[in-house]
Design a protein around this motif. Structure first.
Motif, PDB file in Angstrom:
ATOM      1  N   LYS A   1       0.828  -1.210   0.000  1.00  0.00           N
ATOM      2  CA  LYS A   1       0.000   0.000   0.000  1.00  0.00           C
ATOM      3  C   LYS A   1       0.859   1.255   0.000  1.00  0.00           C
ATOM      4  O   LYS A   1       0.504   2.253  -0.623  1.00  0.00           O
ATOM      5  N   ALA A   2       1.971   1.211   0.743  1.00  0.00           N
ATOM      6  CA  ALA A   2       2.844   2.383   0.820  1.00  0.00           C
ATOM      7  C   ALA A   2       4.207   1.998   1.381  1.00  0.00           C
ATOM      8  O   ALA A   2       4.344   0.996   2.083  1.00  0.00           O
ATOM      9  N   MET A   3       5.188   2.838   1.064  1.00  0.00           N
ATOM     10  CA  MET A   3       6.543   2.720   1.622  1.00  0.00           C
ATOM     11  C   MET A   3       6.745   3.889   2.573  1.00  0.00           C
ATOM     12  O   MET A   3       6.202   4.970   2.360  1.00  0.00           O
ATOM     13  N   GLY A   4       7.572   3.663   3.589  1.00  0.00           N
ATOM     14  CA  GLY A   4       7.923   4.732   4.509  1.00  0.00           C
ATOM     15  C   GLY A   4       9.427   4.925   4.524  1.00  0.00           C
ATOM     16  O   GLY A   4      10.186   3.963   4.411  1.00  0.00           O
ATOM     17  N   PHE A   5       9.852   6.180   4.679  1.00  0.00           N
ATOM     18  CA  PHE A   5      11.284   6.482   4.630  1.00  0.00           C
ATOM     19  C   PHE A   5      11.595   7.663   5.537  1.00  0.00           C
ATOM     20  O   PHE A   5      10.799   8.596   5.648  1.00  0.00           O
ATOM     21  N   ILE A   6      12.750   7.602   6.165  1.00  0.00           N
ATOM     22  CA  ILE A   6      13.222   8.693   7.010  1.00  0.00           C
ATOM     23  C   ILE A   6      14.366   9.398   6.293  1.00  0.00           C
ATOM     24  O   ILE A   6      15.401   8.792   6.028  1.00  0.00           O
ATOM     25  N   GLY A   7      14.151  10.641   5.948  1.00  0.00           N
ATOM     26  CA  GLY A   7      15.206  11.451   5.349  1.00  0.00           C
ATOM     27  C   GLY A   7      15.947  12.184   6.455  1.00  0.00           C
ATOM     28  O   GLY A   7      16.011  11.705   7.589  1.00  0.00           O
ATOM     29  N   GLY A   8      16.472  13.330   6.158  1.00  0.00           N
ATOM     30  CA  GLY A   8      17.166  14.097   7.174  1.00  0.00           C
ATOM     31  C   GLY A   8      17.502  15.498   6.689  1.00  0.00           C
ATOM     32  O   GLY A   8      17.848  15.688   5.529  1.00  0.00           O
ATOM     33  N   LYS A   9      17.389  16.450   7.580  1.00  0.00           N
ATOM     34  CA  LYS A   9      17.714  17.841   7.251  1.00  0.00           C
ATOM     35  C   LYS A   9      19.004  18.293   7.905  1.00  0.00           C
ATOM     36  O   LYS A   9      19.498  19.368   7.623  1.00  0.00           O
ATOM     37  N   LEU A  10      19.519  17.477   8.798  1.00  0.00           N
ATOM     38  CA  LEU A  10      20.684  17.883   9.567  1.00  0.00           C
ATOM     39  C   LEU A  10      21.742  16.789   9.491  1.00  0.00           C
ATOM     40  O   LEU A  10      21.446  15.616   9.610  1.00  0.00           O
ATOM     41  N   GLY A  11      22.958  17.195   9.268  1.00  0.00           N
ATOM     42  CA  GLY A  11      24.063  16.240   9.198  1.00  0.00           C
ATOM     43  C   GLY A  11      25.050  16.657   8.133  1.00  0.00           C
ATOM     44  O   GLY A  11      24.899  17.702   7.495  1.00  0.00           O
ATOM     45  N   PRO A  12      26.052  15.812   7.911  1.00  0.00           N
ATOM     46  CA  PRO A  12      27.024  16.111   6.860  1.00  0.00           C
ATOM     47  C   PRO A  12      26.336  16.254   5.499  1.00  0.00           C
ATOM     48  O   PRO A  12      25.321  15.603   5.232  1.00  0.00           O
ATOM     49  N   LYS A  13      26.887  17.099   4.671  1.00  0.00           N
ATOM     50  CA  LYS A  13      26.299  17.405   3.363  1.00  0.00           C
ATOM     51  C   LYS A  13      25.986  16.144   2.562  1.00  0.00           C
ATOM     52  O   LYS A  13      24.898  16.013   2.011  1.00  0.00           O
ATOM     53  N   GLU A  14      26.924  15.208   2.497  1.00  0.00           N
ATOM     54  CA  GLU A  14      26.710  13.988   1.706  1.00  0.00           C
ATOM     55  C   GLU A  14      25.513  13.198   2.222  1.00  0.00           C
ATOM     56  O   GLU A  14      24.706  12.688   1.454  1.00  0.00           O
ATOM     57  N   PHE A  15      25.376  13.088   3.541  1.00  0.00           N
ATOM     58  CA  PHE A  15      24.276  12.345   4.142  1.00  0.00           C
ATOM     59  C   PHE A  15      22.934  12.974   3.761  1.00  0.00           C
ATOM     60  O   PHE A  15      22.018  12.291   3.304  1.00  0.00           O
ATOM     61  N   VAL A  16      22.819  14.275   3.942  1.00  0.00           N
ATOM     62  CA  VAL A  16      21.577  14.987   3.631  1.00  0.00           C
ATOM     63  C   VAL A  16      21.268  14.872   2.139  1.00  0.00           C
ATOM     64  O   VAL A  16      20.114  14.638   1.747  1.00  0.00           O
ATOM     65  N   GLU A  17      22.275  15.004   1.288  1.00  0.00           N
ATOM     66  CA  GLU A  17      22.069  14.912  -0.166  1.00  0.00           C
ATOM     67  C   GLU A  17      21.622  13.517  -0.585  1.00  0.00           C
ATOM     68  O   GLU A  17      20.738  13.377  -1.433  1.00  0.00           O
ATOM     69  N   VAL A  18      22.231  12.484  -0.015  1.00  0.00           N
ATOM     70  CA  VAL A  18      21.845  11.113  -0.363  1.00  0.00           C
ATOM     71  C   VAL A  18      20.414  10.834   0.077  1.00  0.00           C
ATOM     72  O   VAL A  18      19.636  10.231  -0.670  1.00  0.00           O
ATOM     73  N   LYS A  19      20.049  11.275   1.263  1.00  0.00           N
ATOM     74  CA  LYS A  19      18.678  11.071   1.730  1.00  0.00           C
ATOM     75  C   LYS A  19      17.689  11.775   0.803  1.00  0.00           C
ATOM     76  O   LYS A  19      16.653  11.221   0.442  1.00  0.00           O
ATOM     77  N   ARG A  20      17.995  12.999   0.387  1.00  0.00           N
ATOM     78  CA  ARG A  20      17.133  13.753  -0.529  1.00  0.00           C
ATOM     79  C   ARG A  20      17.047  13.034  -1.886  1.00  0.00           C
ATOM     80  O   ARG A  20      15.978  12.898  -2.464  1.00  0.00           O
ATOM     81  N   GLU A  21      18.171  12.566  -2.384  1.00  0.00           N
ATOM     82  CA  GLU A  21      18.223  11.832  -3.653  1.00  0.00           C
ATOM     83  C   GLU A  21      17.368  10.560  -3.575  1.00  0.00           C
ATOM     84  O   GLU A  21      16.639  10.230  -4.510  1.00  0.00           O
ATOM     85  N   LEU A  22      17.452   9.854  -2.449  1.00  0.00           N
ATOM     86  CA  LEU A  22      16.666   8.626  -2.286  1.00  0.00           C
ATOM     87  C   LEU A  22      15.171   8.924  -2.213  1.00  0.00           C
ATOM     88  O   LEU A  22      14.358   8.172  -2.768  1.00  0.00           O
ATOM     89  N   ILE A  23      14.804  10.009  -1.574  1.00  0.00           N
ATOM     90  CA  ILE A  23      13.394  10.401  -1.533  1.00  0.00           C
ATOM     91  C   ILE A  23      12.881  10.655  -2.947  1.00  0.00           C
ATOM     92  O   ILE A  23      11.791  10.209  -3.313  1.00  0.00           O
ATOM     93  N   GLU A  24      13.670  11.329  -3.762  1.00  0.00           N
ATOM     94  CA  GLU A  24      13.273  11.576  -5.155  1.00  0.00           C
ATOM     95  C   GLU A  24      13.124  10.269  -5.924  1.00  0.00           C
ATOM     96  O   GLU A  24      12.162  10.089  -6.668  1.00  0.00           O
ATOM     97  N   LYS A  25      14.065   9.361  -5.736  1.00  0.00           N
ATOM     98  CA  LYS A  25      14.014   8.071  -6.433  1.00  0.00           C
ATOM     99  C   LYS A  25      12.790   7.265  -5.996  1.00  0.00           C
ATOM    100  O   LYS A  25      12.058   6.732  -6.831  1.00  0.00           O
ATOM    101  N   LEU A  26      12.559   7.183  -4.694  1.00  0.00           N
ATOM    102  CA  LEU A  26      11.425   6.429  -4.177  1.00  0.00           C
ATOM    103  C   LEU A  26      10.096   7.073  -4.590  1.00  0.00           C
ATOM    104  O   LEU A  26       9.118   6.373  -4.856  1.00  0.00           O
ATOM    105  N   SER A  27      10.068   8.389  -4.665  1.00  0.00           N
ATOM    106  CA  SER A  27       8.851   9.106  -5.054  1.00  0.00           C
ATOM    107  C   SER A  27       8.458   8.819  -6.497  1.00  0.00           C
ATOM    108  O   SER A  27       7.298   8.985  -6.872  1.00  0.00           O
ATOM    109  N   GLY A  28       9.405   8.376  -7.300  1.00  0.00           N
ATOM    110  CA  GLY A  28       9.130   8.063  -8.698  1.00  0.00           C
ATOM    111  C   GLY A  28       8.451   6.722  -8.897  1.00  0.00           C
ATOM    112  O   GLY A  28       8.070   6.372 -10.010  1.00  0.00           O
ATOM    113  N   SER A  29       8.271   5.968  -7.848  1.00  0.00           N
ATOM    114  CA  SER A  29       7.636   4.654  -7.936  1.00  0.00           C
ATOM    115  C   SER A  29       6.124   4.788  -8.039  1.00  0.00           C
ATOM    116  O   SER A  29       5.541   5.798  -7.638  1.00  0.00           O
TER     117      SER A  29
END
Length: 169
Positions: free
Chosen positions: A84-112
């Motif tokens: 029915k749905a997927m759940g994911f925890i992103g992040g707004k705080l942390g090292p730049k790479e971590f925040v960017e990867v989480k944002r990138e994954l949200i975009e990828k998962l949102s395309g499903s």
């Protein structure tokens, strides 16, 4: 668990021994970054799948295995099992790479075609968190007055928001 007394929860971890205990929780041993490892232990029918895996690592390969790979595995399982749905925890705080990867994954998962409910907290506290970062919560609360990306969030609020989004509200 409070919302649906009939729901059964499967928690997958490397050791198969979650700290969360309840009669409706089934702990499974598998590697979240290994698709084959997970599909062997999951039941045939699942309604929701939530990725709570992630972390900081200096080693690029370990970083990807802790962040990218589990999200990709979740996506594959979600689409195959038509959840029915997927759940994911992103992040707004942390090292730049971590925040960017989480944002990138949200975009990828949102395309499903599978609905994605996600939250992007800053620092999460509460429910017994007592590590070094938790000791700085008062400082983050103060900084949060000036910058919302620094404002800490209670774990219960993160859970409520994620459940609401999984339910499509």
């Amino acid at each position: 668990m409070e919302k649906d007394k009939d729901m059964i929860f499967y928690i997958i971890s490397r050791k198969g021994n979650s700290e969360i205990k309840d009669d409706r929780i089934i702990n499974l041993e598998a590697d979240a970054s290994d698709y084959e490892s997970i599909v062997k232990v999951l039941p045939e029918k699942i309604d929701y799948i939530v990725n709570l895996v992630g972390g900081l690592e200096k080693d690029r390969e370990i970083f990807n295995r802790k962040n990218r790979k589990p999200a990709e595995v979740m996506l594959k399982i979600a689409e195959e099992k038509n959840v029915k749905a997927m759940g994911f925890i992103g992040g707004k705080l942390g090292p730049k790479e971590f925040v960017e990867v989480k944002r990138e994954l949200i975009e990828k998962l949102s395309g499903s075609r599978i609905c994605l409910g996600y939250v992007e907290p800053t620092i999460v506290y509460g429910n017994g968190r007592n590590d070094t970062l938790a000791k700085f919560i008062p400082v983050f609360k103060f900084l949060g007055l000036f910058n919302k990306n620094m404002k800490p969030v209670q774990v219960d609020d993160v859970v409520k928001e994620l459940i609401s989004k999984l339910e499509g509200k």
